[in-house]
Design an enzyme around this catalytic site. Structure first.
Site, mmCIF file in Angstrom:
data_model
loop_
_atom_site.group_PDB
_atom_site.id
_atom_site.type_symbol
_atom_site.label_atom_id
_atom_site.label_comp_id
_atom_site.label_asym_id
_atom_site.label_seq_id
_atom_site.Cartn_x
_atom_site.Cartn_y
_atom_site.Cartn_z
ATOM 1 N N ASP A 143 0.138 -0.342 -5.119
ATOM 2 C CA ASP A 143 -1.092 0.061 -5.884
ATOM 3 C C ASP A 143 -0.670 1.522 -6.316
ATOM 4 O OD1 ASP A 143 -1.005 1.259 -3.208
ATOM 5 O OD2 ASP A 143 -3.216 0.761 -2.745
ATOM 6 N N HIS A 144 0.307 2.302 -5.773
ATOM 7 C CA HIS A 144 0.379 3.637 -6.521
ATOM 8 C C HIS A 144 1.529 4.261 -5.477
ATOM 9 C CE1 HIS A 144 -2.208 4.704 -2.967
ATOM 10 N NE2 HIS A 144 -3.071 4.139 -3.353
ATOM 11 N N HIS A 199 -9.342 -3.504 -2.050
ATOM 12 C CA HIS A 199 -9.615 -2.779 -0.891
ATOM 13 C C HIS A 199 -10.848 -3.212 -0.307
ATOM 14 C CE1 HIS A 199 -9.344 1.201 0.788
ATOM 15 N NE2 HIS A 199 -10.289 1.104 0.957
ATOM 16 N N CYS A 253 -6.258 3.777 -3.567
ATOM 17 C CA CYS A 253 -6.149 2.454 -3.511
ATOM 18 C C CYS A 253 -7.156 1.490 -4.287
ATOM 19 C CB CYS A 253 -6.414 1.838 -1.844
ATOM 20 S SG CYS A 253 -5.470 2.857 -0.700
ATOM 21 N N ASP A 290 0.769 -1.215 0.029
ATOM 22 C CA ASP A 290 0.113 0.123 -0.118
ATOM 23 C C ASP A 290 0.940 1.180 -0.018
ATOM 24 O OD1 ASP A 290 -2.524 0.937 -0.045
ATOM 25 O OD2 ASP A 290 -2.930 0.174 1.995
#
Length: 519
Positions: A300-301, A104, A50, A11
């Site tokens: 996720d980023h 998520h 997310c 995450d």
């Protein structure tokens, strides 16, 4: 008959890792994995938040196809009954297992992490997850707070542990069960740190003395940044320690000394994560499955650490959209090792100086939406077909082509033109990301607008040479973007402006970009 898959997703992890050239971080276990993997240095998420990012890469569809830009709809009901990557492996005879944060949780995965479609058994969530936002951070006055910066004594935590520690223990337990039952598995492990709050065992602070921590290279809001592009980091403003600073909305800034503390704690949380990854990979070794298991490591980023005067994700900049991405494939990215030889011995971040270079850095621009087809190909499954133009009615297809062809170094000739963003004649791959906004100026809901409040969509295209973003009118009632109604634009040249601080959109012609984005 086909390899196992260990899919590790983190995450909010930007590529602050030794294997990505970061000189400060201590990440020996992830670096060791990288040294046996193909590492992509230009990998991008499809939306820097997310739920939309995870639903996108787990279904192999872009946010405009999942129709998820917030947290409040389930794609199977709201968009189409799309198969997911774990579902596809399950239908092909794999035991599919989810530990920690993979989907998520909540509405966007039907309050079940998409069980039973995606998983063979109900997903595991750490029991201490529920304390994540409680007052567990001890302040200088001895009282407990819900802080952003939150090094803790683990023995004082509820249950005497932390969620990611529990996830590692459960994943190791499942590896042992799979070994005993001789079952082919797809095990997804989702780690929560370095997501906020930056709550991690306090000993990791020792690795990062505050005097070694610098500010971001560009801690100011760029002069030509369109106001619609700015994210006002509302989530961190709600934490007790940030609230106490009484920072003005929307541009701040945070005081320099506090910026350093946030950056210090982000790095400490990454080393804590590295320890968990190290224990997990060591366990894979211990059960003798390192030679039979494909490992994917990604996030996720990213997360801004003060660049452009911004914190958190919620933007289209590289700091928010760029992710680590590596694939370990036994016999392909590394030669198989002999029986009993360790592939992933555990490395202690506190006393390990490791200078392992990645097996191969691939500069090709790639997207997380390609994960589904890539993993299917690596595992020897039939690669799902490419989605037609409109695919709401198609259960199994993907919008991201497999990137296995780029594993081979000979494919690596990347056409880099100095200061040219020649997307018209250049067949190089590009990455698309997008971010919604409720208005042209920063609002309290700019970071996470609900679908009904979205008025503008920022469509962003990253090539090897540049980042081009158009902010256009968006109608949430029929999910349509109007490229005739452009609210703002951004264009950054990577070669001369790697941090994306100097927007040259207004002094460049960009017909080619528009064609490519509309294409």
């Amino acid at each position: 008959d086909g390899m196992n898959v260990l899919f590790i997703v983190v995450d909010d992890l930007r590529p602050v890792l030794g294997c990505y050239g970061d000189k400060l971080v201590k990440s020996p276990n992830i670096d060791q994995l990288a040294s046996r993997s193909v590492v992509f240095s230009n990998a991008y998420a499809q939306q820097a938040v997310c739920a939309p990012s995870r639903v996108s890469f787990l279904t192999g569809r872009r946010p405009d196809t999942t129709r998820l830009y917030d947290f409040y709809s389930y794609w199977r009901v709201h968009a189409g009954n799309y198969s997911t990557m774990p579902q596809y492996f399950k239908e092909n005879g794999y035991m599919t297992l989810s530990v920690g944060k993979v989907f998520h949780p909540g509405v966007s995965s039907n309050h079940s992490d998409d069980y039973p479609y995606s998983w063979s058994i109900p997903p595991f969530h750490p029991s201490t997850e529920k304390y994540e936002n409680d007052k567990t951070c001890r302040g200088k006055d001895g009282k407990l707070y819900a802080n952003l910066v939150c090094p803790v004594d683990v023995t004082e935590m509820p249950g005497g542990t932390l969620p990611d520690i529990q996830s590692t223990e459960e994943a190791i337990r499942l590896l042992n069960v799979m070994k005993t039952n001789k079952q082919k598995f797809f095990l997804a492990v989702g780690y929560h740190k370095p997501h906020i709050p930056l709550r991690y065992p306090q000993e990791f602070l020792k690795l990062y003395p505050l005097e070694n921590i610098t500010l971001a290279p560009d801690p100011w809001v760029p002069a030509k940044l369109p106001s619609v592009a700015y994210n006002p980091w509302t989530d961190i403003r709600q934490r007790d320690d940030v609230k106490a600073l009484n920072v003005s909305f929307p541009y701040g800034p945070l005081p320099d000394d506090f910026q350093r503390q946030v950056r210090q704690s982000y790095y400490a949380a990454v080393s804590y994560l590295d320890m968990q990854v190290g224990l997990l990979l060591n366990a894979l070794d211990a059960v003798g499955l390192s030679n039979d298991t494909i490992i994917v490591f990604t996030a996720d980023h990213g997360w801004s650490l003060g660049e452009h005067g911004e914190w958190a994700k919620y933007s289209n900049f590289d700091v928010a959209t760029r992710v680590p991405l590596m694939f370990y494939v036994p016999g392909m990215t590394t030669s198989s090792v002999g029986q009993g030889e360790r592939v992933f011995p555990y490395l202690d971040p506190f006393n390990h100086v490791l200078g392992l270079a990645p097996q191969g850095q691939r500069k090709k621009v790639v997207e997380l939406v390609s994960l589904f087809s890539t993993l299917a190909e690596l595992a020897g499954l039939r690669v799902p077909p490419v989605c037609p133009e409109t695919s709401f009615h198609v259960a199994l297809c993907t919008e991201g082509a497999s990137i296995v062809q780029y594993f081979n170094a000979s494919e690596e000739q990347v056409e880099e033109e100095k200061d040219r963003c020649d997307v018209c004649f250049n067949e190089e791959p590009v990455a698309f990301s997008q971010y919604p906004r409720p208005a042209d100026t920063p609002q309290w809901n700019s970071d996470k607008p609900r679908l009904k409040d979205i008025r503008i969509m920022g469509y962003s295209m990253r090539t090897i040479d540049c980042r081009y973003t158009l902010w256009v009118r968006f109608n949430p009632s029929n999910f349509s973007a109007d490229f005739e109604d452009v609210h703002a634009g951004e264009l950054y040249m990577v070669e001369t402006d790697p941090n994306q601080d100097y927007n040259i959109y207004n002094n460049t012609s960009h017909g080619c970009f528009l064609k490519k984005i509309l294409g």
